[in-house]
Design an enzyme around this catalytic site. Sequence first.
Site, PDB file in Angstrom:
ATOM      1  CG  HIS A   1      50.378  33.128  39.392  1.00 19.52           C
ATOM      2  ND1 HIS A   1      50.454  32.265  38.324  1.00 19.52           N
ATOM      3  CD2 HIS A   1      49.793  34.263  38.934  1.00 19.52           C
ATOM      4  CE1 HIS A   1      49.963  32.856  37.257  1.00 19.52           C
ATOM      5  NE2 HIS A   1      49.555  34.067  37.587  1.00 19.52           N
ATOM      6  NE  ARG A   2      46.863  31.976  36.465  1.00 19.86           N
ATOM      7  CZ  ARG A   2      47.029  31.538  35.237  1.00 19.86           C
ATOM      8  NH1 ARG A   2      46.534  30.360  34.888  1.00 19.86           N
ATOM      9  NH2 ARG A   2      47.680  32.253  34.335  1.00 19.86           N
TER      10      ARG A   2
ATOM     11  CD  GLU B   1      47.003  36.718  39.945  1.00 23.72           C
ATOM     12  OE1 GLU B   1      46.702  37.248  38.868  1.00 23.72           O
ATOM     13  OE2 GLU B   1      47.021  35.464  40.091  1.00 23.72           O
TER      14      GLU B   1
ATOM     15  CG  ASP C   1      43.527  35.495  37.251  1.00 22.44           C
ATOM     16  OD1 ASP C   1      44.291  36.425  36.965  1.00 22.44           O
ATOM     17  OD2 ASP C   1      43.929  34.337  37.535  1.00 22.44           O
TER      18      ASP C   1
ATOM     19  CG  HIS D   1      43.843  32.894  33.902  1.00 21.00           C
ATOM     20  ND1 HIS D   1      44.009  32.714  32.544  1.00 21.00           N
ATOM     21  CD2 HIS D   1      44.804  33.777  34.281  1.00 21.00           C
ATOM     22  CE1 HIS D   1      45.025  33.441  32.125  1.00 21.00           C
ATOM     23  NE2 HIS D   1      45.530  34.098  33.163  1.00 21.00           N
TER      24      HIS D   1
ATOM     25  CD  GLU E   1      45.408  39.491  35.977  1.00 21.77           C
ATOM     26  OE1 GLU E   1      46.113  38.650  36.572  1.00 21.77           O
ATOM     27  OE2 GLU E   1      45.373  39.588  34.731  1.00 21.77           O
TER      28      GLU E   1
ATOM     29  CE  LYS F   1      43.546  37.244  33.897  1.00 23.87           C
ATOM     30  NZ  LYS F   1      44.769  37.550  33.117  1.00 23.87           N
TER      31      LYS F   1
ATOM     32  CG  ASP G   1      52.512  28.975  38.935  1.00 26.22           C
ATOM     33  OD1 ASP G   1      51.712  29.915  39.122  1.00 26.22           O
ATOM     34  OD2 ASP G   1      52.883  28.604  37.798  1.00 26.22           O
TER      35      ASP G   1
HETATM   36  O1  G3P Z   1      48.794  39.148  37.935  1.00 23.50           O
HETATM   37  C1  G3P Z   1      49.956  38.448  37.569  1.00 23.50           C
HETATM   38  C2  G3P Z   1      49.642  37.419  36.543  1.00 23.50           C
HETATM   39  O2  G3P Z   1      48.579  36.637  37.026  1.00 23.50           O
HETATM   40  C3  G3P Z   1      49.254  38.021  35.237  1.00 23.50           C
HETATM   41  O3  G3P Z   1      49.079  37.104  34.230  1.00 23.50           O
HETATM   42  O4  G3P Z   1      47.771  35.668  32.771  1.00 23.50           O
HETATM   43  O5  G3P Z   1      48.574  34.780  34.929  1.00 23.50           O
HETATM   44  O6  G3P Z   1      46.721  36.432  34.871  1.00 23.50           O
HETATM   45  P1  G3P Z   1      47.982  35.950  34.209  1.00 23.50           P
HETATM   46 MG    MG Z   2      46.405  36.726  36.981  1.00 25.82          MG
END
Ligand code: G3P
Ligand code: MG
Length: 244
Positions: free
Chosen positions: A6-7, A33, A35, A47, A99, A101, A219
Amino acid sequence: MLCIGHRGARGHAPENTLLSIRTALQLGAKAIEIDVYCCEGELVVIHDDTVDRTTNGHGPIDRFTLADLRQLDAGKGERIPLLHEVMDLLEGKAAINIELKGTGTAAPTAAMIDHYRQRGWHEDTILVSSFDWSLLAEFRQLDGHSRIGLLTEHAYSPRLDEATQQLGSCAWHCHLSHATTTMRQQAHTQQQALYVYTVNAADDIQRMQQLGVDGVFTDYPERAIPYQASTDNGFCPPPARCGS
Ligand code: G3P
Ligand code: MG
């Protein structure tokens, strides 16, 4: 169960930086993943719609020139990456979930995916998602084939089924609190993979595996690696229905 950093590996390095992504790869994540927002036509990996939380700068992204944005410190001396830098880093190593945004991200993302597909990226190594399904519709108009994931903050509702049909998605991305047997069954009934965000506690990761979800955003990639199979190499494997 696919481990999606995540990120990058946000638990270990400044989020959405090349350092974070390198860390996730070193820990063994087969997917990452990130953003994206658009700045002067370029896709930048960040993000929030302001730079305040993640950099040493202040203000909304749309007030920055790309050059000024790239001067900022995103943590540990890292810069805000461009999406193509991330793609170059991941090439041949891991799949990417982009993702969307911000407004203006659909068209440059479609163009970039076309470029990397021509360079040999397999279709299951790129997944485009967003909470903003109108952005996904814009993307689908431009790209009829790439894999789309529907992000939702809510419990299962038939809206997901409708959007699945309209957008030709292949995955649903739900919050941990809504990852239930119902959500998993409905996703699989619609031939959608189910990916769950953001799952950091070891017992939650184990619970997601027992629930039968297809992947978790975390994470801390090292906590999900024990559940990642050698066959977990991309997004939406069969029998998930992909593209239109
Ligand atoms: O894509 C999964 C997750 O990243 C979505 O929420 O706010 O962390 O971008 P957020
Ligand atoms: Mg995200």
